[in-house]
Structures are given as C-alpha cells and as structure tokens.
Design a protein around this motif. Structure first.
Motif, PDB file in Angstrom:
ATOM      1  N   LEU A 228       0.467  26.407 -26.225  1.00  0.00           N
ATOM      2  CA  LEU A 228       0.720  27.071 -24.949  1.00  0.00           C
ATOM      3  C   LEU A 228      -0.292  26.671 -23.875  1.00  0.00           C
ATOM      4  O   LEU A 228      -0.520  27.425 -22.926  1.00  0.00           O
ATOM      5  N   HIS A 229      -0.868  25.490 -24.026  1.00  0.00           N
ATOM      6  CA  HIS A 229      -1.863  25.040 -23.039  1.00  0.00           C
ATOM      7  C   HIS A 229      -1.286  25.067 -21.620  1.00  0.00           C
ATOM      8  O   HIS A 229      -1.954  25.498 -20.677  1.00  0.00           O
ATOM      9  N   ALA A 230      -0.045  24.633 -21.469  1.00  0.00           N
ATOM     10  CA  ALA A 230       0.557  24.594 -20.129  1.00  0.00           C
ATOM     11  C   ALA A 230       0.667  25.988 -19.524  1.00  0.00           C
ATOM     12  O   ALA A 230       0.590  26.150 -18.305  1.00  0.00           O
ATOM     13  N   LEU A 231       0.868  27.010 -20.358  1.00  0.00           N
ATOM     14  CA  LEU A 231       0.947  28.389 -19.846  1.00  0.00           C
ATOM     15  C   LEU A 231      -0.349  28.776 -19.153  1.00  0.00           C
ATOM     16  O   LEU A 231      -0.333  29.376 -18.062  1.00  0.00           O
ATOM     17  N   TYR A 232      -1.477  28.408 -19.762  1.00  0.00           N
ATOM     18  CA  TYR A 232      -2.767  28.764 -19.177  1.00  0.00           C
ATOM     19  C   TYR A 232      -3.064  27.935 -17.930  1.00  0.00           C
ATOM     20  O   TYR A 232      -3.711  28.423 -17.001  1.00  0.00           O
ATOM     21  N   ALA A 236      -3.773  29.560 -14.350  1.00  0.00           N
ATOM     22  CA  ALA A 236      -5.030  29.275 -13.658  1.00  0.00           C
ATOM     23  C   ALA A 236      -4.825  28.618 -12.303  1.00  0.00           C
ATOM     24  O   ALA A 236      -5.688  28.714 -11.425  1.00  0.00           O
ATOM     25  N   THR A 237      -3.692  27.937 -12.101  1.00  0.00           N
ATOM     26  CA  THR A 237      -3.474  27.221 -10.837  1.00  0.00           C
ATOM     27  C   THR A 237      -2.539  27.951  -9.877  1.00  0.00           C
ATOM     28  O   THR A 237      -2.623  27.759  -8.665  1.00  0.00           O
ATOM     29  N   LEU A 238      -1.653  28.789 -10.411  1.00  0.00           N
ATOM     30  CA  LEU A 238      -0.675  29.479  -9.555  1.00  0.00           C
ATOM     31  C   LEU A 238      -0.846  30.991  -9.553  1.00  0.00           C
ATOM     32  O   LEU A 238      -0.249  31.677  -8.721  1.00  0.00           O
ATOM     33  N   GLY A 239      -1.623  31.520 -10.486  1.00  0.00           N
ATOM     34  CA  GLY A 239      -1.877  32.959 -10.495  1.00  0.00           C
ATOM     35  C   GLY A 239      -0.668  33.804 -10.852  1.00  0.00           C
ATOM     36  O   GLY A 239      -0.526  34.930 -10.365  1.00  0.00           O
ATOM     37  N   LEU A 240       0.221  33.297 -11.719  1.00  0.00           N
ATOM     38  CA  LEU A 240       1.386  34.076 -12.113  1.00  0.00           C
ATOM     39  C   LEU A 240       0.984  35.233 -13.030  1.00  0.00           C
ATOM     40  O   LEU A 240       0.015  35.128 -13.793  1.00  0.00           O
ATOM     41  N   ARG A 241       1.717  36.326 -12.948  1.00  0.00           N
ATOM     42  CA  ARG A 241       1.520  37.451 -13.852  1.00  0.00           C
ATOM     43  C   ARG A 241       2.040  37.067 -15.240  1.00  0.00           C
ATOM     44  O   ARG A 241       2.860  36.162 -15.388  1.00  0.00           O
ATOM     45  N   ARG A 242       1.576  37.792 -16.260  1.00  0.00           N
ATOM     46  CA  ARG A 242       1.961  37.460 -17.628  1.00  0.00           C
ATOM     47  C   ARG A 242       3.478  37.491 -17.816  1.00  0.00           C
ATOM     48  O   ARG A 242       4.067  36.574 -18.399  1.00  0.00           O
ATOM     49  N   PHE A 356      -7.147  35.150 -14.382  1.00  0.00           N
ATOM     50  CA  PHE A 356      -6.741  33.889 -13.763  1.00  0.00           C
ATOM     51  C   PHE A 356      -6.094  34.159 -12.402  1.00  0.00           C
ATOM     52  O   PHE A 356      -6.306  33.414 -11.444  1.00  0.00           O
ATOM     53  N   ARG A 357      -5.299  35.217 -12.331  1.00  0.00           N
ATOM     54  CA  ARG A 357      -4.626  35.563 -11.072  1.00  0.00           C
ATOM     55  C   ARG A 357      -5.649  35.930  -9.999  1.00  0.00           C
ATOM     56  O   ARG A 357      -5.564  35.486  -8.857  1.00  0.00           O
ATOM     57  N   HIS A 358      -6.631  36.758 -10.378  1.00  0.00           N
ATOM     58  CA  HIS A 358      -7.685  37.121  -9.427  1.00  0.00           C
ATOM     59  C   HIS A 358      -8.450  35.882  -8.964  1.00  0.00           C
ATOM     60  O   HIS A 358      -8.824  35.763  -7.801  1.00  0.00           O
ATOM     61  N   THR A 359      -8.681  34.967  -9.904  1.00  0.00           N
ATOM     62  CA  THR A 359      -9.464  33.772  -9.599  1.00  0.00           C
ATOM     63  C   THR A 359      -8.773  32.902  -8.563  1.00  0.00           C
ATOM     64  O   THR A 359      -9.407  32.406  -7.629  1.00  0.00           O
ATOM     65  N   VAL A 360      -7.475  32.691  -8.716  1.00  0.00           N
ATOM     66  CA  VAL A 360      -6.730  31.847  -7.784  1.00  0.00           C
ATOM     67  C   VAL A 360      -6.829  32.398  -6.367  1.00  0.00           C
ATOM     68  O   VAL A 360      -7.114  31.672  -5.411  1.00  0.00           O
ATOM     69  N   VAL A 361      -6.615  33.718  -6.228  1.00  0.00           N
ATOM     70  CA  VAL A 361      -6.655  34.329  -4.899  1.00  0.00           C
ATOM     71  C   VAL A 361      -8.057  34.244  -4.306  1.00  0.00           C
ATOM     72  O   VAL A 361      -8.240  33.869  -3.141  1.00  0.00           O
ATOM     73  N   SER A 362      -9.067  34.585  -5.096  1.00  0.00           N
ATOM     74  CA  SER A 362     -10.444  34.564  -4.595  1.00  0.00           C
ATOM     75  C   SER A 362     -10.898  33.165  -4.223  1.00  0.00           C
ATOM     76  O   SER A 362     -11.565  32.963  -3.212  1.00  0.00           O
TER      77      SER A 362
END
Length: 409
Positions: A228-232, A236-242, A356-362
């Motif tokens: 599931l590497h692509a999921l992460y 990490a790049t788009l900030g999608l919810r789970r 990851f979602r918080h990170t993308v926005v920040s």
C-alpha cells in the motif's frame, strides 16, 4: 325539551365524525379522526353546550384537515419523537452522520429525557440532563467491562474509572437534542426550542499535528516495502482522508490530464463496510495529480494487475485503487494497523495517518500558497477551517516575521 335531544343524535356518515350528549353533565361531545404532525391519524374530540355548536367545531376540524392543517400530537414523549425524527434524518444524512445522531440519542438523551412529554420539556430539564451526562461513567454506559465479574466491574462498590464524556461529546449530544427540538418546532409540536436556552462551552480543539518534511520522507521510505505504498504517497501529497483513500477508483483518475476526482468513501458502519458519499459537497472535487503521486499510482496499478491475475475467478471487480488481494474494499482498521508498524519502524510512534492531511495544508500555507487555493486542495467547505484548525506556525517562522520589524532605537 330540546328538539335535538328529544330526537337523539343524528347518525353521521363514515368518517364524518360523531356527536353525542354525555349523560353525566349534559355536555355535547363530537370527535373525528384527523392527521397529526407526526404523520399518524388520531381521534380528536371537541366539546360544546349544544349540538349545533359541536357540529360547527367538528366541521371546522375536518375542514382544516382537508386543507392540510395538521393537528399537534401533544401526548408524544421526547423518546418517541426523537425515534421518529431519526427515521426521517436517515433519509437525508450520510449513514455515518446518522449513526452518530442515533448513538447520542440511544446512549444519552433517551435514557434521561425519553419519558418526558415533548411539549412539557423545559430549559431546567435540559440543564439537569447536561449536568447528569457530564457525570456519566463511560465505562459503565458502554458496558466495557460487562464480561468481568460484578464485583470487579467499574463503579461497583463505589469505585469508578473516572472516564466521563469530554466537552466535545457533551457539545455533540446537546447539538443532537437541539436539532431534534428545532425539527419539533417545524412540526408545530413545541412553541420554542428549550435546548437553545442552555449554553454549552465551546471546546478547545487540538490543532492537528503537522509533520516535518524529513519525517514524511521517513514514513514513505518505510512504506515502500508494503503493498500500500501508493496509498501513503497519495495521503502525503494530496491530504486525502482515510475514507476517501479507500474509496478512490481507477475511473476517478485521469492519468493523461493528471487529475483525480474524489467521489466516494469507504467506512465501517454498524459492523459493515459501506461505500458511500463524500463528507460534503466541497469534498467532491477535482484536484491535480502531482508527478510523484502519478508515478506511485502507475506502479501500484501494475502490482494490482499481477494480484488480479493470481486471484483469477475470486477477484471482485470494484474498480477500487486500494483493495485486498482479491479486490474487495480494505478494512479501515487494517490500514491503521499497517500504518502502526510503519510509524514504529520510522521512529515516529505518535504520528497518525490523518497527520498527512494536516501536513499538506500546513506545508502549502508555509510556502506562501494563497489560502483559497489551499482550501480548494484540502476541499474544506469553509476557509476558517483551513486557517483556524490546520494552519500551523512554528517558532522560527514567528521569529522571522518579527525580525522584519525594524525600530530606530
């Protein structure tokens, strides 16, 4: 002798209502079936000192009913009405939203307020209810230790674990009651919403924890060994919810145009995995696909093609990007368990997948990206959410900003 009384009451047609004179006090009584505000029919009586007076009242009652004027059902209890309200809400809200409403009503509101008459509910009742809810033991209420012997259960012999509803939970429970009573006002069952008379302190939300770029790289490096590497990478790049990650379909991705559409989610509700709508209309959006994300997804597609060939006839074609080895939707908790191992190996035990979602926005905000652009990428319905909850300013950034102030001292 009154002519009407001498002849006796006239027999009325079926559905027309009935009129009779009580022998106990001589009062004339009429009744007819009418529709109530809760969608049922109920026999409604009218009274008068003469046959004609009651007939006029009865005719008006039936005339109002024929014109769509419904009659308030004053005998309904809070518990009965909330049950009916939840049935209606289920048709208009997302199942996960309805599940939260139902849980708040079943565990908190109905046990304490359910027996009270809806139109007799007062602000004092709601205040007492909120006070009692604050003192509830969550362990006992949810039956967390019911499998233990009685003398070892929480709150037995006066012992309590001390776990009580948080201020956020109290606010949500109050909001569910307030929404139900607002609907009761629209149904003309109550004159005012007494829950609005009770003020609940606004809880202080914990600001989401954004990760540093080196931390994100550590996590993605550790995830390379997983299927599931692509999921992460997408997270990490788009900030999608789970739920959005698990609901992503290949048909939602246009590799030629480098775009990705968020259309559905996968969540566990009532013990079942359900594919449903996104969180809000703003969540259902078209966003650009970064090069690194595109490459990860293409590699993942090749991997999935191999798994599909190996699975053969047992493969289930849901068109989902992230699936089990037989094509079925992923269990959200299974993804969390895998991520637990990744973060542990990366030496970041307190990191959550949602970070990851918080990170993308920040990160986007720190790079000077206009807030409205960040809002569109994060798909927030309100810009205040983007700026108020997800915007993180570190000490170095604050120092750099303050150093720009020059004083001639």
């Amino acid at each position: 002798m009154n002519e009407r009384r001498a002849k006796g009451p006239r027999r009325r047609a079926n559905g027309e209502g009935s009129i009779y004179q009580r022998s106990s006090d001589g009062l004339w009584v009429g009744s007819a079936y009418v529709y109530t505000t809760i969608g049922t029919t109920k026999r409604r009586p009218v009274y008068g000192r003469s046959f004609d007076e009651v007939r006029q009242k009865l005719d008006k009652l039936k005339g109002d009913a024929a014109n769509g004027v419904v009659i308030p059902d004053r005998a309904i209890t809070v518990g009965d009405y909330i049950g009916q309200w939840l049935t209606r809400v289920k048709e208009t809200k997302r199942l996960t939203t309805w599940r939260g409403y139902e849980s708040a009503a079943r565990l908190h509101i109905i046990p304490l307020l359910g027996a009270k008459k809806l139109d007799k509910l007062t602000g004092a009742d709601v205040r007492q209810f909120i006070a009692a809810t604050r003192k509830k033991c969550l362990c006992c209420m949810n039956g967390y230790d019911r499998h233990r012997p009685v003398d070892e259960q929480c709150c037995s012999a006066g012992r309590c674990c001390g776990k009580h509803p948080s201020m956020r939970q109290i606010q949500f429970i109050h909001a569910v009651l307030r929404n139900a009573l607002s609907n009761a006002m629209r149904d003309e069952l109550v004159m005012r919403n007494v829950a609005k008379l009770v003020q609940i302190p606004t809880p202080r939300y914990k600001v989401g924890k954004g990760l540093q770029v080196p931390e994100v790289k550590k996590l993605l490096t550790e995830s390379k060994s997983t299927r599931l590497h692509a999921l992460y990478v997408v997270a990490a790049t788009l900030g999608l919810r789970r739920g959005e990650l698990l609901g992503l379909r290949w048909s939602d991705i246009d590799f030629d145009a480098a775009t990705l559409q968020i259309r559905q989610t996968v969540q566990r509700v009532d013990g079942r995995l359900l594919i449903g709508e996104t969180k809000s209309e703003a969540s259902d959006a078209l966003i650009p696909l970064p090069k690194v994300t595109k490459e990860a997804l293409l590699a993942h597609r090749d991997r999935q093609d191999v798994e599909r060939a190996e699975a053969g006839e047992i493969w289930q074609p849901h068109d989902l990007v992230f699936t089990t080895t037989v094509g079925t939707p992923l269990e959200p908790r299974a993804v969390n368990r895998q991520f637990d191992g990744i973060r542990t190996r990366a030496g970041l035990p307190n990191v959550r997948l949602h970070d990851f979602r918080h990170t993308v926005v920040s990160l986007l905000l720190s790079l000077g990206t206009p807030p409205h652009v960040v809002q569109a990428i994060a798909r927030h319905a309100d810009l205040d959410v983007t700026m108020g909850i997800y915007a993180h300013t570190n000490l170095d950034a604050m120092r750099e900003a303050l150093d720009k102030i020059e004083w001639d001292l």
